[in-house]
Design a protein around this motif. Structure first.
Motif, PDB file in Angstrom:
ATOM      1  N   SER A   1       0.862  -1.180   0.000  1.00  0.00           N
ATOM      2  CA  SER A   1       0.000   0.000   0.000  1.00  0.00           C
ATOM      3  C   SER A   1       0.895   1.224   0.000  1.00  0.00           C
ATOM      4  CB  SER A   1      -0.908  -0.012   1.239  1.00  0.00           C
ATOM      5  OG  SER A   1      -1.694   1.168   1.292  1.00  0.00           O
TER       6      SER A   1
ATOM      7  N   VAL B   1      -2.853   4.009  -2.663  1.00  0.00           N
ATOM      8  CA  VAL B   1      -2.875   3.105  -3.812  1.00  0.00           C
ATOM      9  C   VAL B   1      -2.449   1.731  -3.316  1.00  0.00           C
ATOM     10  CG1 VAL B   1      -1.852   2.585  -6.072  1.00  0.00           C
ATOM     11  CG2 VAL B   1      -2.357   4.954  -5.425  1.00  0.00           C
ATOM     12  N   ARG B   2      -3.200   0.685  -3.695  1.00  0.00           N
ATOM     13  CA  ARG B   2      -2.899  -0.661  -3.202  1.00  0.00           C
ATOM     14  C   ARG B   2      -2.520  -1.589  -4.341  1.00  0.00           C
ATOM     15  NH1 ARG B   2      -7.077  -2.430   1.545  1.00  0.00           N
ATOM     16  NH2 ARG B   2      -6.034  -4.412   1.075  1.00  0.00           N
TER      17      ARG B   2
ATOM     18  N   ALA C   1      -0.023  -1.430  -9.215  1.00  0.00           N
ATOM     19  CA  ALA C   1      -0.617  -0.095  -9.150  1.00  0.00           C
ATOM     20  C   ALA C   1       0.364   0.916  -8.572  1.00  0.00           C
ATOM     21  CB  ALA C   1      -1.896  -0.134  -8.321  1.00  0.00           C
ATOM     22  N   CYS C   2       1.115   0.512  -7.552  1.00  0.00           N
ATOM     23  CA  CYS C   2       2.082   1.425  -6.939  1.00  0.00           C
ATOM     24  C   CYS C   2       3.228   1.736  -7.894  1.00  0.00           C
ATOM     25  CB  CYS C   2       2.630   0.817  -5.651  1.00  0.00           C
ATOM     26  SG  CYS C   2       1.407   0.625  -4.332  1.00  0.00           S
TER      27      CYS C   2
ATOM     28  N   SER D   1       3.190   1.690 -11.130  1.00  0.00           N
ATOM     29  CA  SER D   1       2.772   2.358 -12.364  1.00  0.00           C
ATOM     30  C   SER D   1       1.919   3.597 -12.112  1.00  0.00           C
ATOM     31  CB  SER D   1       1.987   1.371 -13.247  1.00  0.00           C
ATOM     32  OG  SER D   1       0.843   0.881 -12.563  1.00  0.00           O
ATOM     33  N   THR D   2       1.881   4.072 -10.876  1.00  0.00           N
ATOM     34  CA  THR D   2       1.051   5.219 -10.556  1.00  0.00           C
ATOM     35  C   THR D   2       1.457   6.458 -11.351  1.00  0.00           C
ATOM     36  OG1 THR D   2       0.306   6.688  -8.775  1.00  0.00           O
ATOM     37  CG2 THR D   2       2.543   5.829  -8.611  1.00  0.00           C
TER      38      THR D   2
END
Length: 325
Positions: free
Chosen positions: A148, A165-166, A170-171, A173-174
């Motif tokens: 996270s 962001v989880r 996702a983290c 490529s944020t």
């Protein structure tokens, strides 16, 4: 390249015990170099991947994500025909219109052994024996983890507002900038073998690699973090060659160390290794390295082909110099 022996005061007949932390391509680079320097290498790998083949196997079977573990094993394969062949087999991905599409052979092999043996570490050891791996690969935790992150800049109207962001993908490529990371569950159990390896090591190598999603998570597993802080081993931090969009965008070389200190304020560092081509001003980096109790080593580490990846031979030579001083 000749193998080096243990530090002064230890049995000079044995090689130094080196533990490398990380995941993905960064850990692959450090292991590819370290296996040329010592015959006693242990990789401790993050287990939070939730994308691709690993994510599918994790979701379907409830296992540790095998992908980064597979890459570490492939990096430890030898330079002979046996090693090259098994490294290619392990990394081979199926291409089809069916359910096998995208799965890596090594991921399936690792998970099969986990199911047969009921023991993640034993399964990895069996794969290592099959490959003739020049070292051992261990998960950092005995359970699958989720990353996270607190991220700023996702909403352009509020650039300083933080969004949670989880998930590792996702983290990594944020579209925003990662400020800090944590793990779910919050206090996961460490792999006992990983803790033991850190406590018995002569050297611990952090990085290179995805800073927030591959390197720092080791310091968020309480028992492993305690071992990393209190081990008698010397600690080396190998910095990345370039920032990653989102995860470390805008980072200067010293920023990696500042973030490391924020996540593990009690961790001391003995040596920081950086590429000469990425450090424009040594003064701020040298200052932060000194605050952590270490010294700065600069070397040409890049492949020189325009990609932000380390050259295995150059990295091996630099690590050999460090481990012998």
């Amino acid at each position: 390249m000749s193998k080096i022996t243990a530090p002064d005061g230890d049995d000079a007949s044995r090689p130094p015990r080196v533990v490398a932390l990380g995941g993905g391509h960064g850990l692959h680079a450090s292991l590819s170099a370290l296996r040329r320097v010592t015959t006693d290498v242990t990789a401790i790998v993050t287990v939070a991947d939730d994308g691709g083949s690993s994510g599918r196997l994790r979701e379907e079977l409830g296992v540790l994500p095998p992908g980064d573990l597979r890459m570490a094993l492939a990096a430890l394969c030898g330079d002979d025909e046996w090693g090259h062949t098994w490294s290619q087999v392990l990394q081979h991905r199926f291409r089809s219109e069916g359910d096998l599409h995208g799965h890596a052979v090594g991921n399936l092999l690792i998970v099969a052994l986990w199911e047969l043996l009921g023991d993640s570490v034993a399964g990895l050891d069996w794969v290592g024996q099959l490959l003739g791996a020049h070292g051992r690969v261990l998960p950092m935790s005995s359970v699958p983890l989720e990353i996270s992150a607190e991220v700023s800049g996702i909403d352009p109207r509020e650039p300083e507002a933080l969004t949670t962001v989880r998930g590792q993908v996702a983290c990594a490529s944020t579209s925003g900038r990662v400020r800090s990371v944590s793990l779910i569950p919050e206090d996961p159990p460490a792999s006992p073998q990983a803790v033991k390896a850190v406590r018995e090591a002569d050297w611990v190598v952090f990085g290179p690699g995805s800073w927030f999603t591959s390197v720092l998570p080791h310091l968020l597993v309480p028992e492993l973090a305690h071992a990393l802080v209190t081990t008698r081993a010397k600690r080396v931090v190998a910095l990345n060659l370039s920032p990653q969009k989102g995860e470390t965008e805008g980072f200067r070389p010293e920023t990696y160390l500042e973030v490391l200190r924020e996540h593990a304020p009690k961790l001391g560092v003995d040596v920081v290794l950086a590429d000469t081509g990425t450090v424009e001003d040594t003064a701020p980096l040298t200052s932060v390295v000194g605050e952590l109790g270490g010294r700065l080593e600069l070397a040409d580490l890049s492949r020189g082909d325009g990609t932000p990846r380390h050259d295995s031979d150059k990295l091996a030579a630099a690590l050999e110099r460090i481990l012998t001083n």
